[in-house]
Scaffold this active site. Structure first.
Site, short mmCIF file in Angstrom:
data_model
loop_
_atom_site.label_atom_id
_atom_site.label_comp_id
_atom_site.label_asym_id
_atom_site.label_seq_id
_atom_site.Cartn_x
_atom_site.Cartn_y
_atom_site.Cartn_z
N ARG A 223 -5.40 -2.38 9.43
CA ARG A 223 -5.41 -3.84 9.31
C ARG A 223 -5.46 -4.48 10.70
NH1 ARG A 223 -1.50 -6.15 4.81
NH2 ARG A 223 0.05 -5.32 6.23
N ASP B 126 5.18 -5.07 5.94
CA ASP B 126 5.80 -6.35 6.31
C ASP B 126 5.76 -7.37 5.16
OD1 ASP B 126 3.09 -6.48 6.61
OD2 ASP B 126 3.11 -7.50 8.54
N GLY C 133 0.84 -1.20 0.00
CA GLY C 133 0.00 0.00 0.00
C GLY C 133 0.87 1.25 0.00
N ASP D 273 2.41 -0.98 11.42
CA ASP D 273 2.40 -2.38 11.87
C ASP D 273 3.67 -3.13 11.49
OD1 ASP D 273 2.04 -2.42 9.13
OD2 ASP D 273 0.39 -3.86 9.15
N ARG E 143 0.52 -4.86 -5.85
CA ARG E 143 0.43 -6.14 -5.14
C ARG E 143 0.78 -7.18 -6.19
NH1 ARG E 143 -0.69 -4.52 0.22
NH2 ARG E 143 -2.23 -2.87 0.16
N ASP F 96 -0.19 2.00 8.41
CA ASP F 96 -0.73 1.13 9.47
C ASP F 96 0.12 1.09 10.74
OD1 ASP F 96 -2.77 0.50 7.73
OD2 ASP F 96 -1.80 -1.31 6.97
N THR G 134 4.23 2.50 5.49
CA THR G 134 2.82 2.13 5.53
C THR G 134 2.12 3.00 6.57
OG1 THR G 134 1.22 0.41 6.17
CG2 THR G 134 3.40 0.22 7.11
P1 ATP Z 1 0.82 -2.70 3.44
O1 ATP Z 1 1.13 -2.93 4.90
O2 ATP Z 1 0.71 -1.27 3.13
O3 ATP Z 1 -0.27 -3.52 2.92
P2 ATP Z 1 2.75 -4.62 2.51
O4 ATP Z 1 4.14 -4.47 2.04
O5 ATP Z 1 2.56 -5.42 3.77
O6 ATP Z 1 2.17 -3.16 2.64
P3 ATP Z 1 1.70 -6.75 0.83
O7 ATP Z 1 0.68 -6.72 -0.25
O8 ATP Z 1 1.50 -7.69 1.97
O9 ATP Z 1 1.84 -5.23 1.34
O10 ATP Z 1 3.14 -7.10 0.19
C1 ATP Z 1 3.62 -6.36 -0.91
C2 ATP Z 1 4.23 -7.27 -1.93
O11 ATP Z 1 5.38 -7.94 -1.35
C3 ATP Z 1 3.36 -8.40 -2.41
O12 ATP Z 1 2.43 -8.00 -3.38
C4 ATP Z 1 4.41 -9.37 -2.97
O13 ATP Z 1 4.85 -8.94 -4.24
C5 ATP Z 1 5.55 -9.21 -1.96
N1 ATP Z 1 5.47 -10.30 -0.94
C6 ATP Z 1 4.60 -10.41 0.07
N2 ATP Z 1 4.79 -11.55 0.78
C7 ATP Z 1 5.83 -12.18 0.19
C8 ATP Z 1 6.53 -13.42 0.44
N3 ATP Z 1 6.19 -14.23 1.44
N4 ATP Z 1 7.55 -13.74 -0.37
C9 ATP Z 1 7.92 -12.93 -1.40
N5 ATP Z 1 7.30 -11.77 -1.69
C10 ATP Z 1 6.28 -11.39 -0.91
#
Ligand code: ATP
Length: 319
Positions: free
Chosen positions: A171, A103, A11, A129, A72, A127, A125
């Site tokens: 979240r 994360d 995000g 978190d 994503r 959040d 982010t």
């Molecule tokens: P937000 O907290 O704002 O949602 P985020 O980084 O946690 O941000 P995610 O959609 O969970 O958002 O992760 C972003 C991207 O990171 C995913 O779309 C994917 O491309 C990559 N990703 C997430 N989990 C994994 C994993 N276990 N292994 C490899 N790549 C990952």
């Protein structure tokens, strides 16, 4: 190292542009080349990569969102996809990568590091978190946005003796909700860290009524329950008009505030310094007002974010 890459993932959050700018400017200051990867891990896989110069980050520090774009891209969990990504990085001669995201994005950075490709994670982010840091880039700006919304709702709620239920992002993390509830003088906060009892909420509203309160503001973190349904049940119980306001993506937009710009600038510069020292697989944070870095794997697996119980206790005394 001679060339570094930077991407934003997950995000978007206000202050991401300031972080990219700091990475670019610090790298150039140290005679490194910088490459922007567009649309997060998707762009890394699709080879959507371009060299950045100092003008590319001019006039960006004050803009919300991320000019590199974000995405994503769950396919990045597959090793073959990541191998292609590394091939693209090697083709450009990029030695190391700064990943700005939550994360989930850290997981991607961790996987690349394990495959021999050094990454540094920056917490971006709203959040708040992400493990290993007290504050994430974007959180403070989002908090002020939520607060502004609560202040506006308070004006109209008190004029009409209305109950306002405000759904806030985060979240599984109640930081944004709790801080907004304290700062906004809310009557009740429903957060994921505490079990939610509808009965005690209704009792608290009855009590507030007997205290002569003209209105009530209830802050609730997203994903706990259907907020519109809850508003209907509150109205049925109290007989008082009750409105739900789901703030949604409004919270993610807008110009970053000073706190997030400073934080992003510090963290961006720090990430380049770490890469130049040969560090990889680290995530950056701020703790006790100092920049810190942790092993990204340990942070994800072993560092639960502490809940601010003191603030919660204070909140309950102030209603
Ligand atoms: P937000 O907290 O704002 O949602 P985020 O980084 O946690 O941000 P995610 O959609 O969970 O958002 O992760 C972003 C991207 O990171 C995913 O779309 C994917 O491309 C990559 N990703 C997430 N989990 C994994 C994993 N276990 N292994 C490899 N790549 C990952």
């Amino acid at each position: 190292i001679r060339k570094i890459g930077v991407l934003t993932s997950g995000g978007d959050a206000p202050g991401m542009n300031a972080a990219i700018r700091a990475v670019v400017r610090t790298a150039l200051h140290n005679d490194l080349e910088v490459y922007g990867i567009f649309n997060g891990y998707l762009g890394l896989y699709e080879n959507n990569i371009r060299k950045l110069d100092r003008q590319d980050v001019s006039d960006r520090i004050n803009r919300g969102g991320t000019f590199l774009g974000s995405a994503r891209f769950p396919e990045f969990k597959e090793e073959s996809v990541r191998r292609q990504a590394i091939k693209n990085l090697e083709q450009h001669g990029i030695d190391a990568l700064v990943v700005i995201g939550g994360d989930g994005s850290y997981m991607g950075a961790k996987c690349l590091t394990e495959m021999g490709y050094p990454c540094i994670g920056l917490p971006g982010t709203i959040d708040n978190d992400v493990p290993g840091t007290e504050y994430t880039i974007g959180y403070n700006t989002a908090l002020n946005c939520v607060l502004d919304a609560i202040d506006r709702l308070r004006d109209t709620s008190s004029s009409h003796r209305r109950i306002s239920l405000v759904e806030i992002m985060g979240r599984h993390c109640g930081d944004l909700t709790l801080a907004a509830a304290v700062a906004g003088g809310a009557e009740y906060a429903i957060i994921p860290e505490k079990p939610f009892s509808e009965e005690s909420l209704l009792r608290a509203l009855d009590k507030g009524d007997s205290k002569g309160k003209k209105h009530a503001i209830i802050c609730i973190t997203e994903k706990i329950t259907d907020t519109h349904e809850l508003a209907r049940r509150i109205e049925a119980h109290t007989g008082q008009e009750t409105r739900a306001t789901v703030l949604g993506h409004i919270q993610r937009g807008g110009a970053p505030g000073a706190f997030d710009r400073v934080l992003a600038s510090q963290m961006g510069a720090f990430s380049v310094a770490l890469l130049m020292e040969g560090e990889g697989g680290r995530c950056v944070g701020i703790q006790n007002n100092r920049l810190v870095h942790h092993d990204i794997i340990e942070a994800i697996e072993k560092m639960p974010r502490p809940f601010n119980q003191d603030l919660f206790d204070t909140f309950k005394k102030l209603v």
